[in-house]
Design a protein around this motif. Structure first.
Motif, PDB file in Angstrom:
ATOM      1  N   SER A 227     -27.423  37.360  56.361  1.00 54.08           N
ATOM      2  CA  SER A 227     -28.279  36.242  56.764  1.00 54.08           C
ATOM      3  C   SER A 227     -29.700  36.710  57.056  1.00 54.08           C
ATOM      4  O   SER A 227     -30.673  36.014  56.730  1.00 54.08           O
ATOM      5  CB  SER A 227     -27.681  35.555  57.990  1.00 54.08           C
ATOM      6  N   ILE A 228     -29.859  37.889  57.660  1.00 53.93           N
ATOM      7  CA  ILE A 228     -31.209  38.410  57.915  1.00 53.93           C
ATOM      8  C   ILE A 228     -31.923  38.664  56.594  1.00 53.93           C
ATOM      9  O   ILE A 228     -33.127  38.369  56.444  1.00 53.93           O
ATOM     10  CB  ILE A 228     -31.130  39.691  58.770  1.00 53.93           C
ATOM     11  N   ARG A 229     -31.186  39.221  55.614  1.00 50.55           N
ATOM     12  CA  ARG A 229     -31.812  39.487  54.311  1.00 50.55           C
ATOM     13  C   ARG A 229     -32.264  38.188  53.642  1.00 50.55           C
ATOM     14  O   ARG A 229     -33.355  38.122  53.056  1.00 50.55           O
ATOM     15  CB  ARG A 229     -30.820  40.237  53.415  1.00 50.55           C
ATOM     16  N   ARG A 230     -31.456  37.136  53.753  1.00 53.84           N
ATOM     17  CA  ARG A 230     -31.827  35.860  53.138  1.00 53.84           C
ATOM     18  C   ARG A 230     -33.019  35.226  53.843  1.00 53.84           C
ATOM     19  O   ARG A 230     -33.861  34.591  53.196  1.00 53.84           O
ATOM     20  CB  ARG A 230     -30.630  34.914  53.169  1.00 53.84           C
ATOM     21  N   VAL A 231     -33.103  35.406  55.160  1.00 53.45           N
ATOM     22  CA  VAL A 231     -34.271  34.881  55.881  1.00 53.45           C
ATOM     23  C   VAL A 231     -35.517  35.651  55.485  1.00 53.45           C
ATOM     24  O   VAL A 231     -36.612  35.078  55.318  1.00 53.45           O
ATOM     25  CB  VAL A 231     -34.032  34.942  57.400  1.00 53.45           C
ATOM     26  N   GLU A 232     -35.375  36.966  55.326  1.00 55.26           N
ATOM     27  CA  GLU A 232     -36.528  37.769  54.901  1.00 55.26           C
ATOM     28  C   GLU A 232     -36.976  37.403  53.489  1.00 55.26           C
ATOM     29  O   GLU A 232     -38.181  37.398  53.211  1.00 55.26           O
ATOM     30  CB  GLU A 232     -36.163  39.262  54.971  1.00 55.26           C
ATOM     31  N   ASP A 233     -36.008  37.082  52.621  1.00 59.40           N
ATOM     32  CA  ASP A 233     -36.349  36.701  51.247  1.00 59.40           C
ATOM     33  C   ASP A 233     -36.783  35.244  51.131  1.00 59.40           C
ATOM     34  O   ASP A 233     -37.115  34.800  50.022  1.00 59.40           O
ATOM     35  CB  ASP A 233     -35.154  36.952  50.330  1.00 59.40           C
ATOM     36  N   LEU A 241     -28.861  28.218  59.951  1.00 62.23           N
ATOM     37  CA  LEU A 241     -28.373  29.553  60.308  1.00 62.23           C
ATOM     38  C   LEU A 241     -27.626  29.462  61.637  1.00 62.23           C
ATOM     39  O   LEU A 241     -28.207  29.075  62.653  1.00 62.23           O
ATOM     40  CB  LEU A 241     -29.521  30.555  60.409  1.00 62.23           C
ATOM     41  N   ASN A 242     -26.340  29.818  61.631  1.00 61.77           N
ATOM     42  CA  ASN A 242     -25.481  29.694  62.803  1.00 61.77           C
ATOM     43  C   ASN A 242     -24.932  31.065  63.163  1.00 61.77           C
ATOM     44  O   ASN A 242     -24.091  31.620  62.455  1.00 61.77           O
ATOM     45  CB  ASN A 242     -24.334  28.709  62.508  1.00 61.77           C
ATOM     46  N   TRP A 243     -25.396  31.600  64.310  1.00 60.73           N
ATOM     47  CA  TRP A 243     -24.884  32.858  64.847  1.00 60.73           C
ATOM     48  C   TRP A 243     -24.085  32.627  66.127  1.00 60.73           C
ATOM     49  O   TRP A 243     -23.941  33.544  66.939  1.00 60.73           O
ATOM     50  CB  TRP A 243     -26.040  33.820  65.133  1.00 60.73           C
ATOM     51  N   ASN A 244     -23.571  31.448  66.341  1.00 59.58           N
ATOM     52  CA  ASN A 244     -22.886  31.128  67.590  1.00 59.58           C
ATOM     53  C   ASN A 244     -21.679  32.029  67.809  1.00 59.58           C
ATOM     54  O   ASN A 244     -20.886  32.276  66.895  1.00 59.58           O
ATOM     55  CB  ASN A 244     -22.427  29.661  67.592  1.00 59.58           C
TER      56      ASN A 244
END
Length: 406
Positions: A227-233, A241-244
């Protein structure tokens, strides 16, 4: 009038088994009473040892006798350290510094090598070894109290109750104030005047309704690195984005996520519920909110953010005015306080885009002002949507006219 109290300094003669009371009247007609009781130890009078010089006796003792005398101390004497209240002393010299690991290994080794105590009778499943304990019979008083009390209601009431239906008995119980004896289904059924199924009427008065079993929520299987990679891209498909409830997220991952959010143009919903956020994370998240233009929903409930951190996040919403829903309940401090709530209220009243706010406010003034402002923002948003809808319909109508004339 002034009162003066004088104590009698005269010598009083006492005996071992008697108590002497001396009464003296002063010039101001007050009475002073002095009671003298001889000290005793094991029934013996200690007054005969008052004239003995203790230091002289101690000088006559040897070193061994002094050591034995020093061990005879009161174990409850709080003026002595615990190490001096015990008579045990280890005369062995220390073999070296304490090594906790070796000590634990030695204890485990001794426990494994020490044989178990032999059992007089081996254990056999289902066989009781020794004498089985049988509880004593209850007393006659308890038996009498447990017996049912027979009440004679009379022929008229007995006949009426014997011919009454379950619905009538339930209504009678509600009238007499026995509604607490019914379960929830019976109570609501009596209020709505509905028929009772079999087993749910007066016969089922002590039966509780079965609790509903809900399935356990599955764990959050979101891949944080992916998910971090997709946000960076700046992935256009990543909108929510759900990190609950993801445990043990390091600070390095939070830093990377917040740094990527600053330049992301597609993410609209960010949920960080129960992820261990602290004030240091809240400060970095507030800086990201001040830079991001596309984020619409932010949820940081059930974390460890202080009231000052919540104020910092609410203040960051005013920078871009893009977030429409913000939730931050159930933090480290359940009570924000009047000062913090008034500060949050003033910040919310300056925000023209916030539509939903998830915060527990204790004071009515703050709740009323925030609710009024949120309703005003919702009405404004509804008018804007309606205006855009009418404009869209107008444009479609013009296009239809053009097509029809063509």
């Amino acid at each position: 009038m002034e009162f003066f109290q004088e104590w009698d300094d005269t010598e009083t003669e006492t005996e071992t088994t008697t108590t002497t009371t001396t009464v003296k009247k002063t010039s101001t007609k007050t009475t002073t009473t002095t009671m003298t009781t001889p000290a005793k130890l094991y029934g013996k009078d200690l007054s005969q040892y008052d004239d003995i010089d203790v230091d002289e006796l101690l000088n006559k003792l040897t070193a061994e006798e002094v050591n034995i005398l020093a061990k005879e101390v009161d174990p409850d004497d709080t003026f002595l350290p615990p190490s001096q209240r015990t008579s045990y002393e280890c005369d062995k010299d220390p073999t070296g510094p304490l090594n906790r690991k070796q000590l634990i290994e030695h204890i485990n080794k001794e426990a494994l090598e020490t044989p178990d105590r032999p059992e007089a009778q081996p254990y056999v499943a289902g066989v009781v070894r020794g004498k089985k304990w049988i509880p004593p019979p209850p007393s006659q008083t308890i038996q009498d109290a447990d017996e049912k009390i027979a009440v004679d209601l009379g022929d008229e009431y007995e006949q009426a109750l014997s011919t009454a239906t379950q619905e009538e008995i339930i209504d009678l119980a509600a009238i007499l104030g026995f509604h607490s004896m019914m379960n929830q289904d019976q109570y609501h059924a009596s209020l709505l005047n509905k028929g009772q199924p079999v087993g749910m009427g007066w016969d089922g008065i002590t039966k509780a309704s079965k609790p509903k079993i809900f399935p356990v929520d599955p764990p959050n299987m979101t891949d944080t690195e992916e998910s971090i990679r997709r946000v960076e891209d700046d992935d256009s498909k990543l909108i929510d984005l759900n990190w609950n409830n993801i445990k043990n997220i390091g600070d390095e991952k939070f830093d990377r996520l917040f740094a990527a959010l600053a330049n992301n143009t597609h993410l609209e919903t960010l949920s960080l519920v129960n992820t261990g956020l602290h004030d240091r994370h809240a400060e970095k998240l507030a800086q990201v909110v001040e830079q991001n233009n596309t984020l619409r929903v932010l949820n940081v409930e059930t974390n460890f953010i202080s009231p000052q951190g919540v104020v910092r996040l609410v203040k960051a919403l005013l920078k871009k005015c893009s977030i429409e829903e913000f939730r931050a309940t159930n933090q480290r401090s359940q009570v924000l306080g009047n000062k913090i709530e008034m500060e949050i209220t003033q910040l919310i009243e300056k925000n023209p885009t916030i539509l939903r706010l998830g915060l527990h406010l204790e004071y009515n003034d703050a709740r009323h002002r925030i609710a009024t402002h949120l309703q005003r923002n919702i009405d404004t948003k509804r008018r804007e949507v309606r205006a855009r809808y009418q404009i869209t319909l107008g444009k479609l109508g013009e296009k239809l006219k053009i097509v029809q004339t063509a």
